[in-house]
Design a protein around this motif. Structure first.
Motif, short mmCIF file in Angstrom:
data_model
loop_
_atom_site.label_atom_id
_atom_site.label_comp_id
_atom_site.label_asym_id
_atom_site.label_seq_id
_atom_site.Cartn_x
_atom_site.Cartn_y
_atom_site.Cartn_z
N LYS B 192 0.90 -1.24 -0.10
CA LYS B 192 -0.03 -0.06 0.26
C LYS B 192 0.72 1.26 0.07
O LYS B 192 0.50 2.19 -0.55
CB LYS B 192 -1.01 -0.07 1.37
CG LYS B 192 -2.37 -0.93 0.78
CD LYS B 192 -3.26 -0.69 1.72
CE LYS B 192 -4.14 -1.82 1.83
NZ LYS B 192 -5.02 -2.08 2.99
N GLY B 193 1.93 1.17 0.76
CA GLY B 193 3.03 2.30 0.82
C GLY B 193 3.34 2.74 -0.71
O GLY B 193 3.51 3.88 -1.07
N LEU B 194 3.76 1.34 -1.39
CA LEU B 194 4.03 1.69 -2.87
C LEU B 194 3.03 2.34 -3.60
O LEU B 194 3.13 3.51 -4.13
CB LEU B 194 4.35 0.21 -3.49
CG LEU B 194 4.63 0.22 -4.91
CD1 LEU B 194 5.98 0.86 -5.20
CD2 LEU B 194 4.85 -1.10 -5.40
N GLU B 195 1.57 1.93 -3.56
CA GLU B 195 0.56 2.31 -4.36
C GLU B 195 0.20 3.80 -4.08
O GLU B 195 0.09 4.77 -4.66
CB GLU B 195 -0.64 1.50 -4.17
CG GLU B 195 -0.52 0.13 -4.80
CD GLU B 195 -1.59 -0.48 -4.11
OE1 GLU B 195 -2.71 -0.27 -3.55
OE2 GLU B 195 -1.15 -1.87 -4.20
N ASN B 214 5.91 3.70 9.29
CA ASN B 214 6.73 2.71 9.73
C ASN B 214 7.69 2.18 8.52
O ASN B 214 7.46 2.92 7.60
CB ASN B 214 5.58 1.20 9.99
CG ASN B 214 5.13 0.74 8.98
OD1 ASN B 214 5.19 1.02 7.86
ND2 ASN B 214 4.78 -0.51 9.09
N ASP B 215 8.53 1.09 9.03
CA ASP B 215 9.72 0.97 7.90
C ASP B 215 9.25 0.15 6.78
O ASP B 215 9.47 0.23 5.53
CB ASP B 215 10.72 0.00 8.54
CG ASP B 215 11.56 0.83 9.29
OD1 ASP B 215 11.39 2.05 9.16
OD2 ASP B 215 12.57 0.39 10.04
N ALA B 216 7.92 -0.48 7.00
CA ALA B 216 7.47 -1.34 5.72
C ALA B 216 6.92 -0.24 4.56
O ALA B 216 7.15 -0.58 3.29
CB ALA B 216 6.21 -2.37 5.94
N MET B 217 6.07 0.69 5.09
CA MET B 217 5.69 1.72 4.13
C MET B 217 6.80 2.47 3.55
O MET B 217 6.79 2.81 2.40
CB MET B 217 4.74 2.70 4.93
CG MET B 217 3.51 2.11 5.35
SD MET B 217 2.21 3.36 5.92
CE MET B 217 3.05 3.82 7.48
N ALA B 218 8.01 2.92 4.35
CA ALA B 218 9.15 3.34 3.90
C ALA B 218 9.76 2.59 2.69
O ALA B 218 10.01 3.52 1.73
CB ALA B 218 10.17 3.72 5.26
N ALA B 224 8.48 3.06 -5.15
CA ALA B 224 7.74 3.94 -5.93
C ALA B 224 8.47 4.99 -6.48
O ALA B 224 8.49 5.63 -7.45
CB ALA B 224 6.43 4.48 -5.21
N LEU B 225 9.40 5.41 -5.42
CA LEU B 225 10.42 6.66 -5.89
C LEU B 225 11.52 6.06 -7.00
O LEU B 225 11.77 6.92 -7.92
CB LEU B 225 11.24 7.09 -4.60
CG LEU B 225 10.21 7.99 -3.79
CD1 LEU B 225 10.91 8.22 -2.43
CD2 LEU B 225 10.03 9.39 -4.10
#
Lengths: 205, 303
Positions: B192-195, B214-218, B224-225
Motif C-alpha cells: 500500500k505504501g508503494l501504491e 513504519n519501515d514497511a511503508m518506507a 515507488a520513488l
C-alpha cells in the motif's frame, strides 16, 4: 378578558418552563467539559518548572565533572546522575556550566568551559530532557500517554519563550554565561564529543 | 474403638496441609504469530517468564478478537496467574483485559495498548511520540527547514499511528517553510505504501521528503520513488528499525528510522509479572520504552 388573561398567563408559564428545560452549548465546550479529568499540561508544566525544577537546580552536576566521570566510570555515573521516565538507553542529566561564548550559530551557541567545548541549543528545544533530567517527575503521576508527552512539549515552550531569548541577549561573542541545562545521552552509544545542552535556567554565576 | 478412631484422626488429620509448590502460570497472548516482530515479542516474554521460574505458554490470536477472547477464557479457566498480552484491538480487547482483572489475573500489555486507563496492571509500550520527536528534529535539520513533503500514516484506528504522527508534527509544524502537501494512510503495509506513494507523486512531483509511520511503508515508498526516477530527490524517513531499512540507511537510500526494542518490552512485562507475584502493586499505568534514532550519521553504531 379573564380567559385571555388566563391563556396568556398559561402561555407565559409554559414559555418559562420550556426555556429553562432546554440548554444549548457549543460542542467544543462539551468536549472540553468531558476532558475535565485529563491533565492541563500547560498549568502542570508551569508549576513544575517554577516549583520543582528551579528549586532543585542544586541537583545539577558541573558539566566537566560529569564528562570526566562518564569517561572513567560510565556505568556508575549513569546510575548515580541520569534520569528518565521510561526505560531504555536514552537517559538525561541536569548539568551546570559556566563558560565563554566562542561562536554564535544559527541553531546553537558554542561555549568553552575550562577549555572544553559544548553547544547550547537555541533552536531545537524538543524532547524529554527538560522534563526528565531533574529526576523529580515519576510515571505514576500520569495515566495517559499523551499527558506526559504534552508536559514535555509545554516545558519546552517555556524554555523557548522565556530562557532562549534571555540567553541570546546575554550571549555575545566572548562573554561569560552561566546556566543550568539538560542533556540527553545514549547509555549504550555514548558520544561525549556531541553533547548539546538545552538551557533550563540562566544563573548569575 | 472410638479412642482408636480419634487417635487416627489426630495423627493424620493434624498433618500440615501440603502447600502447592507448582510454579505460577503465565499466559503469553499475542495478536499474531504470522509476523516476525510479534514472534520475537512472544518468545522473549515466554523465555523471560520461564527464566524467572514460571510456567509459560504462548497463545496466537491470529489477529482475531474472538479467538483472543477464547484464549482469555481458557487462561482464566486453566488457572493462569498473569497474562503478558499483545492486543489485537485497542478498543475490542478491553473487555478481555477487564474479564481477567475481575478473575484476579493481572494483565501486562506489551507493544500495543488497550484504551482503558485501569484495566491492565501496566502497559509497556514503545515511546512512539518521543521517537518521532527525534525523527522530526533530524528531518528539519536535513531538510534545512524548508521544502514540500508528504506523510504516509499507518492504520488510522491504531494509537501508534497517531502518537507517531503527533510527535513528528510537534517539531516539524514549528517550521513554516516545511509544507505538508499530502497525508494519506497506507495501513503500515509495504504494497500500500508503494501504491499510495505512486499516486501522490503524480499529484505532487516536486516533493523532497516523505515521512512514513513504519519501515514497511518506507520501503514501499522508496520502491515507488525508484520507479519514478526520484529516489535521489526525495528523502525517506521510516520507523521501527527493520533490518532492510537499517541496511538501506547504510547504503544511503533511506535517511533515518527509529529503532524499537521488542525484546526489552517483552522481558519487562515478564519482570513486572514476577514483581506482581511477589506483592508489588504500584506499577505505572504506562511504561514508555525509549526508541533510538538511527540515521546516516550514527548507523555505524547499529550494525
Amino acid at each position: 378578558m379573564n380567559k385571555i388573561l388566563k391563556n396568556g398567563l398559561g402561555l407565559l408559564i409554559l414559555g418559562v418552563v420550556a426555556y429553562n428545560s432546554v440548554y444549548f452549548k457549543k460542542l467544543d465546550e462539551v468536549k472540553k467539559g468531558n476532558g475535565k479529568n485529563t491533565l492541563d499540561a500547560k498549568v502542570y508544566a508551569n508549576s513544575f518548572y517554577q516549583d520543582k525544577i528551579l528549586k532543585n537546580v542544586d541537583k545539577s552536576i558541573e558539566i566537566n565533572e560529569l564528562t570526566n566521570k562518564l569517561k572513567t566510570n560510565p556505568e556508575e555515573t549513569f546510575k548515580q546522575y541520569a534520569h528518565s521516565l521510561g526505560i531504555g538507553n536514552i537517559r538525561y542529566f541536569l548539568v551546570k556550566a559556566t563558560g565563554k561564548v566562542t561562536k554564535i550559530n544559527e541553531n546553537t551557541i558554542d561555549i568553552e568551559v575550562d577549555g572544553k567545548p559544548y553547544s547550547v541549543a537555541t533552536e531545537f528545544i524538543f524532547g524529554n530532557a527538560v522534563r526528565d533530567a531533574s529526576g523529580i517527575i515519576t510515571m505514576t503521576t500520569f495515566e495517559n500517554t499523551m499527558d506526559f508527552n504534552n508536559v514535555s512539549s509545554e516545558l519546552n515552550e517555556i524554555i523557548r519563550n522565556k530562557v532562549v531569548p534571555d540567553l541570546k541577549k546575554k550571549a555575545t561573542l566572548g562573554s561569560q554565561i552561566s546556566l543550568i541545562g539538560a542533556i540527553e545521552l545514549n547509555q549504550k552509544h555514548l558520544k561525549l564529543n556531541e553533547i548539546e545542552v538545552i538551557p533550563v535556567f540562566l544563573s548569575d554565576k | 474403638m472410638k479412642n482408636y478412631l480419634f487417635l487416627i484422626l489426630l495423627v493424620f488429620g493434624c498433618q500440615p496441609k501440603t502447600t502447592d509448590t507448582s510454579p505460577k502460570k503465565v499466559a503469553v497472548i499475542i495478536s499474531t504469530l504470522n509476523n516476525p516482530w510479534f514472534v520475537v515479542l512472544a518468545e522473549a516474554a515466554s523465555a523471560k517468564a520461564k527464566e524467572l521460574g514460571y510456567e509459560a505458554k504462548i497463545f496466537d490470536s491470529q489477529n482475531n478478537t474472538a479467538l483472543e477472547t477464547d484464549h482469555f477464557d481458557n487462561a482464566i479457566a486453566s488457572g493462569y496467574d498473569a497474562v503478558l498480552f499483545n492486543p489485537t484491538d485497542a478498543d475490542g480487547s478491553v473487555v478481555n483485559v477487564k474479564k481477567a482483572k475481575e478473575a484476579g489475573v493481572a494483565v501486562f500489555c506489551i507493544d500495543r495498548e488497550v484504551n482503558s486507563a485501569d484495566a491492565a496492571t501496566s502497559q509497556i509500550l514503545s515511546d512512539n511520540y518521543s521517537g518521532c520527536v527525534s525523527i522530526g528534529k533530524y528531518f528539519v535539520e536535513t531538510m534545512n527547514k524548508k521544502g514540500k513533503y508528504v506523510e504516509l500514516l499507518g492504520l488510522v484506528g491504531d494509537n501508534n499511528t497517531w502518537n507517531r504522527s503527533k510527535g513528528f508534527h510537534s517539531v516539524v509544524d514549528k517550521f513554516p517553510d516545511l509544507k505538508m502537501v499530502a497525508q494519506q494512510s497506507a495501513d503500515f503495509d509495504r504494497n500500500k505504501g508503494l501504491e499510495v506513494m505512486e499516486s501522490i507523486l503524480q499529484a505532487h512531483p516536486d516533493i523532497t521528503a516523505v515521512f512514513c509511520g513504519n519501515d514497511a511503508m518506507a520501503m514501499g515508498a522508496f520502491q515507488a520513488l525508484i520507479s519514478s526516477g526520484k529516489a535521489n530527490q526525495v528523502k525517506v524517513f521510516g520507523f521501527d528499525g527493520a533490518d532492510d531499512v537499517l541496511s538501506s540507511i547504510k547504503s544511503k537510500k533511506i535517511s533515518a528510522t527509529c529503532l524499537q526494542f521488542p525484546k526489552l518490552m517483552a522481558q519487562t512485562a515478564a519482570i513486572f509479572a514476577d514483581e506482581y507475584f511477589k506483592g508489588k502493586r504500584d506499577f505505572p499505568k504506562k511504561m514508555p520504552v525509549a526508541v533510538e534514532l538511527v540515521s546516516q550519521k550514527n548507523i555505524a553504531d547499529y550494525e
